[in-house]
Design an enzyme around this catalytic site. Sequence first.
Site, PDB file in Angstrom:
ATOM      1  N   GLU A   1      41.073  14.291   8.514  1.00  0.00           N
ATOM      2  CA  GLU A   1      41.651  15.638   8.517  1.00  0.00           C
ATOM      3  C   GLU A   1      42.704  15.739   7.418  1.00  0.00           C
ATOM      4  O   GLU A   1      43.618  14.926   7.340  1.00  0.00           O
ATOM      5  CB  GLU A   1      42.256  15.951   9.899  1.00  0.00           C
ATOM      6  CG  GLU A   1      43.163  17.170   9.947  1.00  0.00           C
ATOM      7  CD  GLU A   1      42.524  18.454   9.436  1.00  0.00           C
ATOM      8  OE1 GLU A   1      41.460  18.824   9.954  1.00  0.00           O
ATOM      9  OE2 GLU A   1      43.094  19.078   8.502  1.00  0.00           O
TER      10      GLU A   1
ATOM     11  N   GLY B   1      41.947  34.315  16.316  1.00  0.00           N
ATOM     12  CA  GLY B   1      42.158  35.165  17.484  1.00  0.00           C
ATOM     13  C   GLY B   1      41.390  34.666  18.699  1.00  0.00           C
ATOM     14  O   GLY B   1      41.592  35.148  19.810  1.00  0.00           O
TER      15      GLY B   1
ATOM     16  N   ALA C   1      39.239  14.063   2.677  1.00  0.00           N
ATOM     17  CA  ALA C   1      38.054  13.367   2.159  1.00  0.00           C
ATOM     18  C   ALA C   1      37.840  13.847   0.736  1.00  0.00           C
ATOM     19  O   ALA C   1      37.888  15.049   0.467  1.00  0.00           O
ATOM     20  CB  ALA C   1      36.851  13.711   3.022  1.00  0.00           C
TER      21      ALA C   1
ATOM     22  N   ASP D   1      36.934  22.394  -0.104  1.00  0.00           N
ATOM     23  CA  ASP D   1      36.694  20.982  -0.469  1.00  0.00           C
ATOM     24  C   ASP D   1      35.281  20.533  -0.100  1.00  0.00           C
ATOM     25  O   ASP D   1      34.644  19.770  -0.832  1.00  0.00           O
ATOM     26  CB  ASP D   1      37.670  20.049   0.274  1.00  0.00           C
ATOM     27  CG  ASP D   1      39.110  20.228  -0.146  1.00  0.00           C
ATOM     28  OD1 ASP D   1      39.385  21.120  -0.971  1.00  0.00           O
ATOM     29  OD2 ASP D   1      39.965  19.473   0.364  1.00  0.00           O
TER      30      ASP D   1
ATOM     31  N   ARG E   1      33.557  45.208   9.279  1.00  0.00           N
ATOM     32  CA  ARG E   1      34.785  44.914   8.522  1.00  0.00           C
ATOM     33  C   ARG E   1      34.720  45.357   7.065  1.00  0.00           C
ATOM     34  O   ARG E   1      35.717  45.810   6.504  1.00  0.00           O
ATOM     35  CB  ARG E   1      35.073  43.413   8.589  1.00  0.00           C
ATOM     36  CG  ARG E   1      35.487  42.999   9.965  1.00  0.00           C
ATOM     37  CD  ARG E   1      35.647  41.519  10.088  1.00  0.00           C
ATOM     38  NE  ARG E   1      36.146  41.204  11.419  1.00  0.00           N
ATOM     39  CZ  ARG E   1      36.379  39.988  11.861  1.00  0.00           C
ATOM     40  NH1 ARG E   1      36.157  38.953  11.072  1.00  0.00           N
ATOM     41  NH2 ARG E   1      36.834  39.787  13.074  1.00  0.00           N
TER      42      ARG E   1
ATOM     43  N   HIS F   1      37.402  35.374   5.444  1.00  0.00           N
ATOM     44  CA  HIS F   1      36.312  34.451   5.768  1.00  0.00           C
ATOM     45  C   HIS F   1      35.380  34.364   4.571  1.00  0.00           C
ATOM     46  O   HIS F   1      35.230  35.327   3.831  1.00  0.00           O
ATOM     47  CB  HIS F   1      35.545  34.998   6.982  1.00  0.00           C
ATOM     48  CG  HIS F   1      34.446  34.110   7.474  1.00  0.00           C
ATOM     49  ND1 HIS F   1      34.648  33.124   8.419  1.00  0.00           N
ATOM     50  CD2 HIS F   1      33.137  34.047   7.161  1.00  0.00           C
ATOM     51  CE1 HIS F   1      33.514  32.511   8.672  1.00  0.00           C
ATOM     52  NE2 HIS F   1      32.578  33.045   7.916  1.00  0.00           N
TER      53      HIS F   1
ATOM     54  N   GLU G   1      32.465  27.129   8.924  1.00  0.00           N
ATOM     55  CA  GLU G   1      32.630  28.022   7.774  1.00  0.00           C
ATOM     56  C   GLU G   1      32.238  27.373   6.448  1.00  0.00           C
ATOM     57  O   GLU G   1      32.052  28.063   5.451  1.00  0.00           O
ATOM     58  CB  GLU G   1      34.084  28.534   7.735  1.00  0.00           C
ATOM     59  CG  GLU G   1      34.212  29.834   6.962  1.00  0.00           C
ATOM     60  CD  GLU G   1      35.620  30.419   6.985  1.00  0.00           C
ATOM     61  OE1 GLU G   1      36.310  30.301   8.018  1.00  0.00           O
ATOM     62  OE2 GLU G   1      36.016  30.993   5.953  1.00  0.00           O
TER      63      GLU G   1
ATOM     64  N   ALA H   1      32.249  33.862  14.073  1.00  0.00           N
ATOM     65  CA  ALA H   1      32.578  32.578  13.431  1.00  0.00           C
ATOM     66  C   ALA H   1      32.860  31.523  14.489  1.00  0.00           C
ATOM     67  O   ALA H   1      32.376  30.392  14.407  1.00  0.00           O
ATOM     68  CB  ALA H   1      33.780  32.726  12.505  1.00  0.00           C
TER      69      ALA H   1
HETATM   70  C1  LIG Z   1      43.980  34.133  11.448  1.00  0.00           C
HETATM   71  C2  LIG Z   1      42.509  33.996  11.711  1.00  0.00           C
HETATM   72  C3  LIG Z   1      41.955  34.625  12.818  1.00  0.00           C
HETATM   73  C4  LIG Z   1      40.594  34.492  13.081  1.00  0.00           C
HETATM   74  N1  LIG Z   1      40.090  35.034  14.226  1.00  0.00           N
HETATM   75  C5  LIG Z   1      38.781  34.833  14.521  1.00  0.00           C
HETATM   76  C6  LIG Z   1      38.253  35.266  15.776  1.00  0.00           C
HETATM   77  O1  LIG Z   1      38.969  35.777  16.649  1.00  0.00           O
HETATM   78  N2  LIG Z   1      36.922  35.076  16.005  1.00  0.00           N
HETATM   79  C7  LIG Z   1      36.093  34.501  15.077  1.00  0.00           C
HETATM   80  O2  LIG Z   1      34.893  34.382  15.330  1.00  0.00           O
HETATM   81  N3  LIG Z   1      36.596  34.046  13.906  1.00  0.00           N
HETATM   82  C8  LIG Z   1      37.902  34.175  13.623  1.00  0.00           C
HETATM   83  N4  LIG Z   1      38.399  33.679  12.451  1.00  0.00           N
HETATM   84  C9  LIG Z   1      37.516  32.889  11.598  1.00  0.00           C
HETATM   85  C10 LIG Z   1      37.343  31.511  12.221  1.00  0.00           C
HETATM   86  O3  LIG Z   1      38.538  31.139  12.848  1.00  0.00           O
HETATM   87  C11 LIG Z   1      36.966  30.465  11.189  1.00  0.00           C
HETATM   88  O4  LIG Z   1      35.842  30.884  10.479  1.00  0.00           O
HETATM   89  C12 LIG Z   1      36.654  29.158  11.898  1.00  0.00           C
HETATM   90  O5  LIG Z   1      37.739  28.772  12.711  1.00  0.00           O
HETATM   91  C13 LIG Z   1      36.332  28.061  10.912  1.00  0.00           C
HETATM   92  O6  LIG Z   1      36.153  26.897  11.659  1.00  0.00           O
HETATM   93  P1  LIG Z   1      35.765  25.556  10.917  1.00  0.00           P
HETATM   94  O7  LIG Z   1      35.692  24.502  11.953  1.00  0.00           O
HETATM   95  O8  LIG Z   1      34.598  25.773  10.057  1.00  0.00           O
HETATM   96  O9  LIG Z   1      36.999  25.306   9.964  1.00  0.00           O
HETATM   97  P2  LIG Z   1      38.515  25.058  10.365  1.00  0.00           P
HETATM   98  O10 LIG Z   1      38.801  25.407  11.764  1.00  0.00           O
HETATM   99  O11 LIG Z   1      39.341  25.672   9.305  1.00  0.00           O
HETATM  100  O12 LIG Z   1      38.630  23.494  10.273  1.00  0.00           O
HETATM  101  C14 LIG Z   1      38.409  22.847   9.049  1.00  0.00           C
HETATM  102  C15 LIG Z   1      39.334  21.674   8.970  1.00  0.00           C
HETATM  103  O13 LIG Z   1      38.933  20.865   7.868  1.00  0.00           O
HETATM  104  C16 LIG Z   1      40.100  20.421   7.209  1.00  0.00           C
HETATM  105  N5  LIG Z   1      39.762  20.065   5.825  1.00  0.00           N
HETATM  106  C17 LIG Z   1      39.569  20.879   4.766  1.00  0.00           C
HETATM  107  N6  LIG Z   1      39.267  20.142   3.685  1.00  0.00           N
HETATM  108  C18 LIG Z   1      39.264  18.844   4.069  1.00  0.00           C
HETATM  109  C19 LIG Z   1      39.030  17.612   3.407  1.00  0.00           C
HETATM  110  N7  LIG Z   1      38.743  17.542   2.106  1.00  0.00           N
HETATM  111  N8  LIG Z   1      39.119  16.469   4.119  1.00  0.00           N
HETATM  112  C20 LIG Z   1      39.432  16.490   5.443  1.00  0.00           C
HETATM  113  N9  LIG Z   1      39.680  17.630   6.120  1.00  0.00           N
HETATM  114  C21 LIG Z   1      39.577  18.790   5.440  1.00  0.00           C
HETATM  115  C22 LIG Z   1      41.060  21.563   7.324  1.00  0.00           C
HETATM  116  O14 LIG Z   1      42.382  21.126   7.145  1.00  0.00           O
HETATM  117  C23 LIG Z   1      40.781  22.076   8.729  1.00  0.00           C
HETATM  118  O15 LIG Z   1      41.597  21.469   9.687  1.00  0.00           O
HETATM  119  C24 LIG Z   1      39.764  33.760  12.192  1.00  0.00           C
HETATM  120  C25 LIG Z   1      40.318  33.136  11.078  1.00  0.00           C
HETATM  121  C26 LIG Z   1      41.684  33.227  10.847  1.00  0.00           C
HETATM  122  C27 LIG Z   1      42.252  32.498   9.672  1.00  0.00           C
END
Ligand SMILES: Cc1cc2nc3c(=O)[nH]c(=O)nc-3n(C[C@H](O)[C@H](O)[C@H](O)COP(=O)(O)OP(=O)(O)OC[C@H]3O[C@@H](n4cnc5c(N)ncnc54)[C@H](O)[C@@H]3O)c2cc1C
Length: 451
Positions: free
Chosen positions: A19, A32, A142, A216, A274, A388, A417, A432
């Site tokens: 992480e 949210g 990473a 990344d 949106r 997003h 994402e 998402a």
């Molecule tokens: C304020 C906000 C509100 C939102 N509300 C909603 C909602 O209500 N409903 C909905 O459907 N979507 C919502 N979204 C979108 C949704 O939250 C995201 O699309 C989703 O959480 C992404 O999840 P993920 O696991 O792909 O990435 P993340 O949850 O961002 O996790 C990715 C992780 O990878 C880590 N990382 C990045 N690069 C590296 C690397 N090189 N090496 C190691 N670790 C790394 C990051 O630090 C992070 O911790 C919201 C987004 C935001 C920002």
Amino acid sequence: MAAAVSALENGAKKVVILEKLGYLGGSTNVSGGALNAVDDKRQKAQGIEDSVQKFYESTMKGGHNVGNPELVKYLTDNAYPTVEWMEKEGVVFRDKIGAATGSLGQRSHYGKKPAGYAYTSAFENKLKEFGDHVVVLTETPASKLIMDKSGRVIGVSGLHAGKQPVTVMAPSVILATGGFGANVKFRQEVNTGVWKEVTLDNRIGTTNINKAAQGDGLKLAKSAHADIIGLSDIQLHPNGTPGTGLMQDIATSGRNRLFINKNGDRFVSESAARDTLCKAIFKQPDGTYWLLMNKLRYPDENKPDRMGVTMKDMLALGRVKKADTLDEMAKLINVPADHLKAAVAEYNKAASNKGTKDKFGFVATNTDDAPMTEGPWYACLKVPTVHHTMGGVRIDTLARALDKDGKPVPGLYAAGEVTGGIHGANRLGGNAIADVFTFGRQAGASAAQQK
Ligand SMILES: Cc1cc2nc3c(=O)[nH]c(=O)nc-3n(C[C@H](O)[C@H](O)[C@H](O)COP(=O)(O)OP(=O)(O)OC[C@H]3O[C@@H](n4cnc5c(N)ncnc54)[C@H](O)[C@@H]3O)c2cc1C
């Protein structure tokens, strides 16, 4: 975390999480927490008519019909089984089903704990139950995928705390690094899709955690010859705070909230997608608008909302304005009172006549829709913000990373994402989180079983 838990439940003996930040949870933690799923039990109890087919169709249509139908089908079929799985892992959902901004339906689930923390806290606790079978390395971005001569991904390396090299050899690697919304340079380079007419430079903020959402994972995937698709599809969200783009204060999600421009007029159907909402906002004076709500949304100023914040706290911060009457509110936000009152009256007409479209196309289809009549009134200035990124690593329904020919890159999986193809050109609000947990769960299972 979802992929890690799923991998361990599907036979993996050891999972190492790298992480980048000092803590787990990423954007999911600050989200949210809206999670779309067709849920016979909760939706029926609220009188909401829905079906998986409708969910599929609205996801495809909302994404301008460019999403991958197979992935969308997988998402919409499996979102509810994922909700059940999350419950098994310790997530407690509220009974009430809502509607995230631009969700094009009433199927958003929310955790009992505030926002996305309801999910990340449960999964972090779950990981602890696996003891030595899980190693979490925070502050460890990473930076390289390790491949053998055949092109199989066999490990990953990075630097812990900026100085200590870390190498993890593994039969499977899952990319779950999130999006690239905070990478201002890169988002401008690829911005040739729905937002091509808007420069996505620093003048537009982002809702994301800056250091995390840099894309990344895309570089890592590319180095292993995975195909990267749909990068031009970037999502803006109407709930940004001017100056930062962060989502704060009263929120556009939910119902019975109006978008009011600086002339005191409504200008869009608040239940639109949106991209439609943000395009309409950019056409308003100063490209901004007042989000207006009333006692309906905040009957008790001391009661925390779904984000865990009270109206009292928001008022103390000063960005939310409060007035007992619309005349007073008009003065506070400097708009003509007759316009503001007419805007509310027009919404109230549509909200009271279920099924009747108003001139913006708003129809009261949600069981929460109701006329807004009583003060106090609350208003907060908002702007569109980068939220997003819909494009990313091409995957199949087993969450395997695919190359340009559609063949799996051996040893490489991706979820969340960082992937592309699910949300088309415009993601539905609440899809998402459904995606992250549905495909995260699948990625973990596939990686453990080396599918
Ligand atoms: C304020 C906000 C509100 C939102 N509300 C909603 C909602 O209500 N409903 C909905 O459907 N979507 C919502 N979204 C979108 C949704 O939250 C995201 O699309 C989703 O959480 C992404 O999840 P993920 O696991 O792909 O990435 P993340 O949850 O961002 O996790 C990715 C992780 O990878 C880590 N990382 C990045 N690069 C590296 C690397 N090189 N090496 C190691 N670790 C790394 C990051 O630090 C992070 O911790 C919201 C987004 C935001 C920002």
